[in-house]
Design an enzyme around this catalytic site. Structure first.
Site, PDB file in Angstrom:
ATOM      1  N   GLY A 194      -8.829   7.077   2.165  1.00 43.63           N
ATOM      2  CA  GLY A 194      -9.527   7.657   3.100  1.00 43.63           C
ATOM      3  C   GLY A 194     -11.031   7.879   3.432  1.00 43.63           C
ATOM      4  O   GLY A 194     -11.567   8.644   3.473  1.00 43.63           O
TER       5      GLY A 194
ATOM      6  N   ASP B 167       0.933  -1.362  -0.090  1.00 47.22           N
ATOM      7  CA  ASP B 167      -0.005   0.057  -0.120  1.00 47.22           C
ATOM      8  C   ASP B 167       0.928   1.351   0.119  1.00 47.22           C
ATOM      9  O   ASP B 167       1.825   1.387   0.843  1.00 47.22           O
ATOM     10  CB  ASP B 167      -0.912  -0.113   1.183  1.00 47.22           C
ATOM     11  CG  ASP B 167      -1.804   0.995   1.507  1.00 47.22           C
ATOM     12  OD1 ASP B 167      -2.227   1.775   0.189  1.00 47.22           O
ATOM     13  OD2 ASP B 167      -2.124   1.658   2.410  1.00 47.22           O
TER      14      ASP B 167
ATOM     15  N   ASP C 269      -7.696   1.633   7.388  1.00 46.52           N
ATOM     16  CA  ASP C 269      -6.493   1.631   8.385  1.00 46.52           C
ATOM     17  C   ASP C 269      -7.008   2.156   9.539  1.00 46.52           C
ATOM     18  O   ASP C 269      -6.938   1.555  10.666  1.00 46.52           O
ATOM     19  CB  ASP C 269      -5.249   2.319   7.875  1.00 46.52           C
ATOM     20  CG  ASP C 269      -4.293   2.175   8.273  1.00 46.52           C
ATOM     21  OD1 ASP C 269      -3.990   1.474   9.565  1.00 46.52           O
ATOM     22  OD2 ASP C 269      -3.152   2.781   7.851  1.00 46.52           O
TER      23      ASP C 269
END
Ligand SMILES: [Zn+2]
Length: 332
Positions: free
Chosen positions: A227, A92, A250
């Site tokens: 996001g 990532d 995350d």
């Protein structure tokens, strides 16, 4: 199921795009989040995509990103052998400075199923060049490549209006055409990357426009949402209908980890932390002048670890429901 590579992951994205579901791309750095994810994804019969940032790899390797990636990837691969779902690993947000010495061995050693190259901070032409280079590296191994397009080309930093922080549909077509990426991360108003800190409106219509333009050009690709932590279920579902097939998560796990540990240790403070004035020695396991002892049934890291795994398992299953990947595994 053994750990799977790019061609198998491509099949999952193809099915996701056709049926309107997505895979959550789950970031992890340590075992508790990973084990919670394995439990959740097996329970819900969803293929599992985990991802490791360069920073996470560096952390796991004591400062050496490649060593850390080897350790984390082998952990995932070992668990994957016992699982009845497809398990994939994405590298990532690999920034251009980290590619050399990291991406080529990761590909050659089969440590990942896909690579996300994030050159979105660079001007358009340089982003194309950096992304194209990773596509060429990945092709011989069948690994997929995700690129990110964050801003309208040619905009100067200081004078950029909010409009500049959304992906332009025509740029998206040009970018996919010139780089050959398999997945495209788009900026549609989430709090992420170059738009971080700005209050942008979420533009589902823009994701739809990007998807439509790519289809018209014969370059249909799964779109990726970064996001995504602050979005509602309705917003996520609308984005899936607009072609989003990968949703990065995350922050959610970082928060669950910290909250679970904080609640546990604050609730058992007196059994783990000596009272003020008690000088407990962790080597001799004694406190001169005090009978106080910490409680091993509470301070064993597996005790809080199991609670973290349970918290991750529960919330990961809720997020599987949100993106509709439950029951969709191709690799049972
Ligand atoms: Zn990103």
């Amino acid at each position: 199921m053994p750990f799977l590579g790019g061609p198998e992951l491509a099949k999952v994205y193809k099915k996701a795009k056709a049926e309107g579901f997505a895979l959550i791309a789950n970031n992890f750095t340590e075992p508790n989040v990973l084990l919670g994810l394995f439990a959740a994804y097996q329970a819900r019969k969803s293929d599992l995509l985990v991802q490791v940032t360069g920073g996470a790899a560096k952390f796991a390797g004591g400062g050496n990103a490649l060593a850390g990636l080897r350790a984390l990837s082998r952990y995932v691969q070992t668990l994957a052998k016992e699982a009845k779902i497809g398990v994939f690993l994405n590298l990532d947000h690999v920034t251009p400075d980290l590619v050399e010495g990291f991406v080529p061995p990761a590909l050659a050693e089969g440590l990942c199923s896909s690579v996300m190259i994030d050159a979105s901070e660079l001007p358009f032409e340089e982003n194309v060049k950096a992304t194209r280079a990773v596509v060429e590296m990945a092709r011989p191994y069948g690994a997929l490549v995700e690129g990110e397009l964050g801003r309208i080309k040619g905009v100067e930093d200081e004078v950029a209006s909010d409009e500049a922080f959304y992906t332009d549909p025509n740029d998206a077509v040009e970018f996919v055409d010139q780089t050959g990426v398999d997945l495209l991360a788009v900026a549609v108003g989430t709090e992420h990357g170059v738009s971080s800190g700005r209050e942008l409106k979420l533009r589902v219509d823009l994701a739809q426009a990007i998807d439509a333009k790519l289809r018209q050009a014969g370059l249909e690709r799964p779109l990726v949402l970064h996001g995504a932590s602050g979005l509602s279920g309705d917003q996520v579902r609308a984005l899936l209908r607009a072609g989003v097939c990968k949703v990065n998560k995350d922050t959610t796990y970082q928060f669950l980890y910290a909250r679970t540990a904080a609640e546990f240790y604050l609730g058992n403070r007196a059994s783990v932390v000596p009272a003020p004035g008690v000088a407990f020695d962790p080597v001799t396991f004694e406190a001169p002048g005090s009978q106080w002892k910490p409680d091993k049934k509470l301070f064993d890291p597996r005790v809080v670890g199991r609670k973290i795994q349970e918290a991750v398992n529960l919330v990961a299953q809720q997020m599987i429901d949100q993106v509709g990947s439950g029951g969709k595994t191709l690799y049972a």
